[in-house]
Motif scaffolding. Structure first.
Motif, PDB file in Angstrom:
ATOM      1  N   VAL A  45       0.838  -1.211   0.000  1.00 23.47           N
ATOM      2  CA  VAL A  45       0.000   0.000   0.000  1.00 23.47           C
ATOM      3  C   VAL A  45       0.863   1.248   0.000  1.00 23.47           C
ATOM      4  N   LEU A  46       1.916   1.244   0.824  1.00 24.73           N
ATOM      5  CA  LEU A  46       2.814   2.400   0.885  1.00 24.73           C
ATOM      6  C   LEU A  46       3.499   2.633  -0.454  1.00 24.73           C
ATOM      7  N   ILE A  47       3.965   1.557  -1.099  1.00 26.11           N
ATOM      8  CA  ILE A  47       4.643   1.708  -2.394  1.00 26.11           C
ATOM      9  C   ILE A  47       3.667   2.209  -3.452  1.00 26.11           C
ATOM     10  N   PHE A  48       2.441   1.693  -3.444  1.00 22.11           N
ATOM     11  CA  PHE A  48       1.451   2.140  -4.430  1.00 22.11           C
ATOM     12  C   PHE A  48       1.143   3.622  -4.251  1.00 22.11           C
ATOM     13  N   GLN A  49       0.938   4.084  -3.009  1.00 24.02           N
ATOM     14  CA  GLN A  49       0.661   5.507  -2.776  1.00 24.02           C
ATOM     15  C   GLN A  49       1.845   6.379  -3.201  1.00 24.02           C
ATOM     16  N   LEU A  50       3.073   5.918  -2.893  1.00 23.12           N
ATOM     17  CA  LEU A  50       4.242   6.708  -3.289  1.00 23.12           C
ATOM     18  C   LEU A  50       4.360   6.783  -4.806  1.00 23.12           C
ATOM     19  N   GLU A  51       4.081   5.692  -5.512  1.00 22.31           N
ATOM     20  CA  GLU A  51       4.159   5.723  -6.974  1.00 22.31           C
ATOM     21  C   GLU A  51       3.122   6.665  -7.561  1.00 22.31           C
ATOM     22  N   GLU A  52       1.932   6.658  -7.004  1.00 22.96           N
ATOM     23  CA  GLU A  52       0.903   7.589  -7.489  1.00 22.96           C
ATOM     24  C   GLU A  52       1.364   9.032  -7.313  1.00 22.96           C
ATOM     25  N   ASP A  53       1.944   9.323  -6.148  1.00 25.34           N
ATOM     26  CA  ASP A  53       2.427  10.693  -5.906  1.00 25.34           C
ATOM     27  C   ASP A  53       3.568  11.043  -6.842  1.00 25.34           C
ATOM     28  N   LEU A  54       4.509  10.096  -7.071  1.00 27.82           N
ATOM     29  CA  LEU A  54       5.642  10.385  -7.953  1.00 27.82           C
ATOM     30  C   LEU A  54       5.188  10.590  -9.392  1.00 27.82           C
ATOM     31  N   GLN A  55       4.201   9.829  -9.855  1.00 29.88           N
ATOM     32  CA  GLN A  55       3.708  10.038 -11.218  1.00 29.88           C
ATOM     33  C   GLN A  55       2.994  11.379 -11.351  1.00 29.88           C
ATOM     34  N   ALA A  56       2.286  11.771 -10.297  1.00 24.76           N
ATOM     35  CA  ALA A  56       1.659  13.099 -10.334  1.00 24.76           C
ATOM     36  C   ALA A  56       2.718  14.191 -10.377  1.00 24.76           C
ATOM     37  N   ILE A  57       3.784  14.031  -9.592  1.00 23.61           N
ATOM     38  CA  ILE A  57       4.874  15.011  -9.602  1.00 23.61           C
ATOM     39  C   ILE A  57       5.551  15.029 -10.971  1.00 23.61           C
ATOM     40  N   LEU A  58       5.713  13.835 -11.585  1.00 23.60           N
ATOM     41  CA  LEU A  58       6.357  13.766 -12.900  1.00 23.60           C
ATOM     42  C   LEU A  58       5.568  14.545 -13.942  1.00 23.60           C
ATOM     43  N   HIS A  59       4.240  14.437 -13.932  1.00 20.93           N
ATOM     44  CA  HIS A  59       3.420  15.115 -14.933  1.00 20.93           C
ATOM     45  C   HIS A  59       3.267  16.599 -14.635  1.00 20.93           C
ATOM     46  N   GLU A  60       3.321  16.975 -13.362  1.00 21.39           N
ATOM     47  CA  GLU A  60       3.077  18.369 -13.002  1.00 21.39           C
ATOM     48  C   GLU A  60       4.351  19.201 -12.937  1.00 21.39           C
ATOM     49  N   VAL A  61       5.441  18.636 -12.483  1.00 21.04           N
ATOM     50  CA  VAL A  61       6.635  19.426 -12.168  1.00 21.04           C
ATOM     51  C   VAL A  61       7.767  19.183 -13.161  1.00 21.04           C
ATOM     52  N   VAL A  62       8.020  17.912 -13.493  1.00 18.47           N
ATOM     53  CA  VAL A  62       9.228  17.575 -14.243  1.00 18.47           C
ATOM     54  C   VAL A  62       9.101  18.044 -15.678  1.00 18.47           C
ATOM     55  N   ASP A  63      10.169  18.730 -16.132  1.00 22.54           N
ATOM     56  CA  ASP A  63      10.305  19.134 -17.522  1.00 22.54           C
ATOM     57  C   ASP A  63      11.197  18.105 -18.208  1.00 22.54           C
ATOM     58  N   TYR A  64      10.688  17.471 -19.274  1.00 17.50           N
ATOM     59  CA  TYR A  64      11.438  16.392 -19.917  1.00 17.50           C
ATOM     60  C   TYR A  64      12.717  16.901 -20.565  1.00 17.50           C
ATOM     61  N   ALA A  65      12.793  18.184 -20.837  1.00 18.75           N
ATOM     62  CA  ALA A  65      14.019  18.740 -21.422  1.00 18.75           C
ATOM     63  C   ALA A  65      15.058  19.090 -20.371  1.00 18.75           C
ATOM     64  N   SER A  66      14.697  19.044 -19.083  1.00 21.85           N
ATOM     65  CA  SER A  66      15.625  19.389 -18.007  1.00 21.85           C
ATOM     66  C   SER A  66      16.407  18.136 -17.606  1.00 21.85           C
ATOM     67  N   LEU A  67      17.704  18.154 -17.857  1.00 20.54           N
ATOM     68  CA  LEU A  67      18.538  17.000 -17.509  1.00 20.54           C
ATOM     69  C   LEU A  67      18.722  16.885 -16.005  1.00 20.54           C
ATOM     70  N   HIS A  68      18.746  18.024 -15.320  1.00 22.74           N
ATOM     71  CA  HIS A  68      18.940  18.000 -13.865  1.00 22.74           C
ATOM     72  C   HIS A  68      17.761  17.312 -13.173  1.00 22.74           C
ATOM     73  N   GLN A  69      16.530  17.672 -13.576  1.00 20.99           N
ATOM     74  CA  GLN A  69      15.358  17.027 -12.969  1.00 20.99           C
ATOM     75  C   GLN A  69      15.316  15.535 -13.306  1.00 20.99           C
ATOM     76  N   THR A  70      15.681  15.181 -14.535  1.00 20.58           N
ATOM     77  CA  THR A  70      15.719  13.765 -14.897  1.00 20.58           C
ATOM     78  C   THR A  70      16.739  13.004 -14.059  1.00 20.58           C
ATOM     79  N   GLU A  71      17.892  13.619 -13.818  1.00 23.12           N
ATOM     80  CA  GLU A  71      18.925  12.974 -13.003  1.00 23.12           C
ATOM     81  C   GLU A  71      18.435  12.759 -11.571  1.00 23.12           C
ATOM     82  N   ILE A  72      17.748  13.756 -11.010  1.00 19.71           N
ATOM     83  CA  ILE A  72      17.215  13.619  -9.646  1.00 19.71           C
ATOM     84  C   ILE A  72      16.169  12.506  -9.591  1.00 19.71           C
TER      85      ILE A  72
END
Length: 874
Positions: A45-72
């Protein structure tokens, strides 16, 4: 850490907030979360909730052209790897991992995170995810075959030519990353990867890429684990089927290079499988030798009106007869990879060299009669045709003659035949991989000539005057000390007739095939037009003049396609040769290091051997002198030896007597221990009887008091008085007996103390005897030392003989006095022992004459060890 806090920290780090944590602190929080999930019952359950949050952060925050964010993001996923299931890694593959593997500007550490995450997901051992891991593995291999750049595809080459430099770099980086993932996974799970490759190997269009992947995989340093299982897998059989059935010379050339690299691995790690595979390998050699050069396709042949199609078809059938695949074998034949140009047959030279090194007698027997050899080894023909129709023995004989002329005679041909070669252990059984790879090419005269040339060049560095034989070698091989460049004359095609020197053609061929450094002067930025022509210059000019412009443009386009196809094939073959040479160079470097180490060890062993030889000569001289001295002193030492033997015999007798006496004492001590136990049991029984008697007396007294008022007082008093008197007398007698027993116990204690003192005195006397024996040993050693001194004295002639006699007499008197003293001491000890025995007999007699209520143990010198138990009875 609470679950909502971690996504919030990740979001702040990706957004670059002022209060964001450093990346290292964030990764520490991720590690803490991993440990918490590992110990929690609700980890899914904890892993599923964390993955949902990380995917939301990926779509909202991460810029695919930013190498620094991709590295993090890749660092976070890598640290979450121990708890991420396979399904999560597959879902993150298209979102983050696949774009990261395509980006060449991404740091190496981030790319490594993505690779390790994919490899760890492929290596999952969970039973529920085994099928999904196979699907993911198949998808990666399909991406390598279909999505990555394929050098064997004409469409991919044309598309590659239209790409800019950045797009080419992206596609190259994507292909190299996929290769790296598959190779690393193959090092961990070789059987799974090879089985997956075998599934895709059935598709003809994928074989060239799969052979290139296997070529890279075999060049990995840890390929030895895969080499142990590869001969027993279906992929090995399909590799041989490809060499039997496919008509693509490019695929066959790369496949032969792969087999040449695999043979040393099989020789080291799968020797029995290689021996069983030998007839098939010989059949592959025969197929390569029977390969004819392929003519150009019809669309690429020079246009002429008088071409007979039936005659061309018949000529092609006679030149390259088609061998039909046996119906028992399911195989889809690959006809041609590049069908635009004529291609030469694959070279059998390196393959023949490796087989000739491993099994020379069998190779020789096979080339004498290929068909009979295959039939005698019960190898069925994989074709519909028999071996007699499938193999051209005349062509095999012709090519094998050239190969044998260009190879040295293998030493094993003298000592073994083909049957003994397979029945007995191979000569390379204890060789390592690098030694086999380095020694096999040296059977080729060309490689041997290069080695000899390098050797003579090193010898010529000191000057030709110091080595006159070098001048003869230079004259023989055509080497010159001058470094002046030699140019090849250009060919003039303007006159319509080309004049070419045969010697220039031979020199050019030798220079291109040798390992010498070549320098290309005046390079051209474009390919010459004559490269694309298939006819002579005069005919080309006439055709260009007679044809309309549209036909001329179509012909140029066909020539360009033909050149691109030819260059594409050459690039593939050259890259294959480069990989093979790099692999050979690495193994040769290992072999050179081993030889250098062996050379150092040989030099050290030679120096040690010379030193040992010198010491041996010195020791031999010393032995001769010592033997002479020994013969001189044997007579003098015989008397001393006899005396020493007599004295030793006497000491052995004394020692035996003392041991017998000790054994008797031990036996007596055991008897006394048993008597002591019996006495203790008797004392316990008497104590119980005394307690019962006391209780009975008390009961009688109570009873007498109870019935005293019923009896006449006078008579009762008289009777009671009489009874009391009798009881009193009995008690007095008992107490008197008890007092006597107490006196006897006291006397026994005194006797025990006396015997303890006697035992102590005996132990001291025994210690003194041991000391005297030790002194005697020292005297013996002193006498031996003196005897050695006497031996040394006899060596020097300066000491007069009279002095030696006097010293010998003195020593003899000393020994006699010591012997007399020892005899007196021995007599004293014997007298003392006799006195002790008499005392013991006396004590035994006294003890046997006084036995009362309590039986006392016998006296002995060993009673000192039982004195505490006797003291407790008092």
């Amino acid at each position: 850490m609470p679950l909502p806090a971690l996504p919030r920290q990740v979001r702040s780090v990706l957004e670059g907030a002022p209060d964001a944590l450093p990346l290292n602190d964030l990764l520490i929080l991720v590690d803490d979360f991993v440990l918490e999930c590992a110990s929690s019952e609700e980890s899914e359950v904890l892993i599923f909730q964390l993955e949902e949050d990380l995917q939301a952060i990926l779509h909202e925050v991460v810029d695919y052209a930013s190498l620094h964010q991709t590295e993090i993001f890749l660092a976070i996923l890598y640290h979450l790897g121990p708890i991420l299931p396979l399904t999560s890694v597959i879902s993150w593959f298209d979102l983050v991992l696949r774009p990261a593997l395509r980006e060449p500007k991404l740091p190496t550490q981030a790319v490594t995170y993505a690779k390790e995450l994919i490899i760890s997901a492929l290596q999952t051992t969970h039973e529920a995810h085994t099928e999904m891991a196979g699907v993911f593995r198949k998808r990666l291999l399909e991406l390598y075959l279909l999505d990555a750049f394929n050098e064997g595809s004409g469409a991919d080459v044309l598309e590659w030519a239209e790409l800019n430099e950045e797009e080419r770099r992206n596609r190259t980086h994507w292909k190299h990353n996929l290769e790296d993932i598959l190779v690393k996974y193959g090092n961990e799970r070789p059987e799974d990867l090879l089985n997956e490759i075998n599934v895709h190997f059935a598709t003809p269009s994928s074989r060239l890429q799969l052979l290139a992947l296997l070529n890279v995989f075999t060049s990995a340093p840890s390929f030895s684990s895969a080499a142990k299982v590869l001969p027993r897998l279906p992929l090995m059989l399909n590799l041989l089927h490809s060499l039997f059935f496919d008509n693509s010379s490019t695929v066959c050339t790369i496949g032969i290079s792969l087999i040449v690299k695999l043979l040393p691995f099989f020789a080291v790690y799968a020797r029995e499988d290689l021996r069983a595979m030998l007839p098939k390998l010989m059949a592959v050699l025969a197929r390569i030798m029977c390969w004819k050069e392929r003519r150009a396709s019809k669309g690429r042949m020079p246009a002429a009106e008088d071409i007979d199609a039936d005659f061309e078809r018949e000529l092609e059938f006679e030149t390259n007869p088609v061998l039909h695949i046996s119906p028992n074998i399911e195989w889809e034949r690959l006809e041609m990879t590049f069908n635009a140009t004529a291609s030469p047959p694959p070279s059998s030279r390196p393959y023949f060299t490796m087989l000739y090194y491993l099994y020379p007698s069998n190779v020789l027997k096979f080339l004498r009669g290929p068909v009979s050899y295959l039939i005698s080894n019960s190898l069925e023909s994989p074709y519909v045709e028999t071996w007699e129709k499938a193999l051209d023995e005349n062509e095999i004989r012709r090519r094998s003659e050239n190969l044998f002329r260009e190879h040295n005679c293998h030493p094993l041909l003298i000592w073994r035949d083909a049957i003994a070669e397979l029945a007995e252990p191979e000569f390379w059984t204890k060789y390592d991989l690098s030694r086999i790879i380095s020694e096999a090419p040296m059977l080729d005269i060309r490689n041997l000539a290069v080695g000899i040339q390098a050797r003579y060049q090193l010898g010529m560095q000191g000057g030709s005057s110091q080595h006159p034989e070098n001048s003869e070698y230079n004259a023989m091989t055509g080497l010159h000390s001058t470094d002046a460049p030699q140019f090849l004359r250009p060919i003039d095609l303007s006159s319509g007739k080309a004049v070419i020197s045969l010697q220039d053609m031979i020199n050019t061929t030798i220079a291109l095939k040798s390992n010498l450094d070549l320098e290309v002067v005046q390079p051209s930025s474009q390919w010459p037009n004559t490269l694309f022509s298939t006819t002579s210059s005069s005919s080309l000019l006439e055709q260009q003049a007679s044809r309309p412009p549209s036909i001329h443009e179509d012909q140029n386009a066909s020539h360009v396609a033909q050149a691109i196809s030819g260059l594409q094939r050459e690039v593939l073959l050259l890259r294959n040769d480069l990989n093979f040479e790099l692999w050979l160079a690495r193994e040769n470097a290992k072999h050179i290091a081993r030889l250098y180490q062996d050379r150092i060890l040989m030099k050290t062993a030679e120096a040690e051997r010379q030193g040992l030889y010198n010491k041996l000569r010195k020791y031999r001289a010393q032995v001769i002198s010592l033997e002479a001295e020994l013969r001189e002193h044997k007579q003098q030492a015989s008397n001393a030896k006899n005396k020493y033997a007599d004295w030793n015999t006497e000491l052995q007798k004394k020692l035996k007597e003392l041991r017998d006496e000790k054994k008797s004492w031990i036996t007596e001590a055991a008897t006394l221990r048993g008597a002591q136990k019996e006495t203790q049991a008797l004392f316990v029984a008497q104590g119980k009887l005394l307690a019962d008697a006391t209780k009975e007396v008390f009961d009688l007294q109570t009873q007498r008091k109870e019935v005293q008022h019923k009896i006449d007082r006078l008579r009762d008093y008289e009777r009671q008085i009489d009874q009391h008197i009798k009881v009193q007398r009995m008690w007095d007698e008992d107490f008197a007996k008890f007092n006597e027993r107490a006196d006897e116990i006291e006397s026994m204690k005194s006797y025990c103390r006396q015997m303890e003192m006697r035992v102590v005195s005996m132990e001291s006397s025994q210690a003194e005897m041991d000391d005297s024996a030790r002194v005697y040993r020292r005297q013996i050693q002193t006498l031996e030392a003196k005897l050695n001194q006497e031996k040394h004295k006899t060596e020097s002639p300066r000491i007069p003989f009279a002095q030696e006699i006097a010293s010998f007499a003195t020593e003899k008197a000393t020994l006699a006095a010591a012997n007399t003293k020892l005899r007196e001491e021995n007599m004293d000890l014997k007298e003392e022992v006799e006195e002790l025995r008499a005392m013991m007999e006396l004590l035994k007699g006294q003890h046997s004459g006084r036995r009362g209520l309590v039986s006392e143990p016998r006296s002995s010198p060993i009673l000192s060890s039982f004195s505490p138990s006797f003291g407790s009875y008092s």
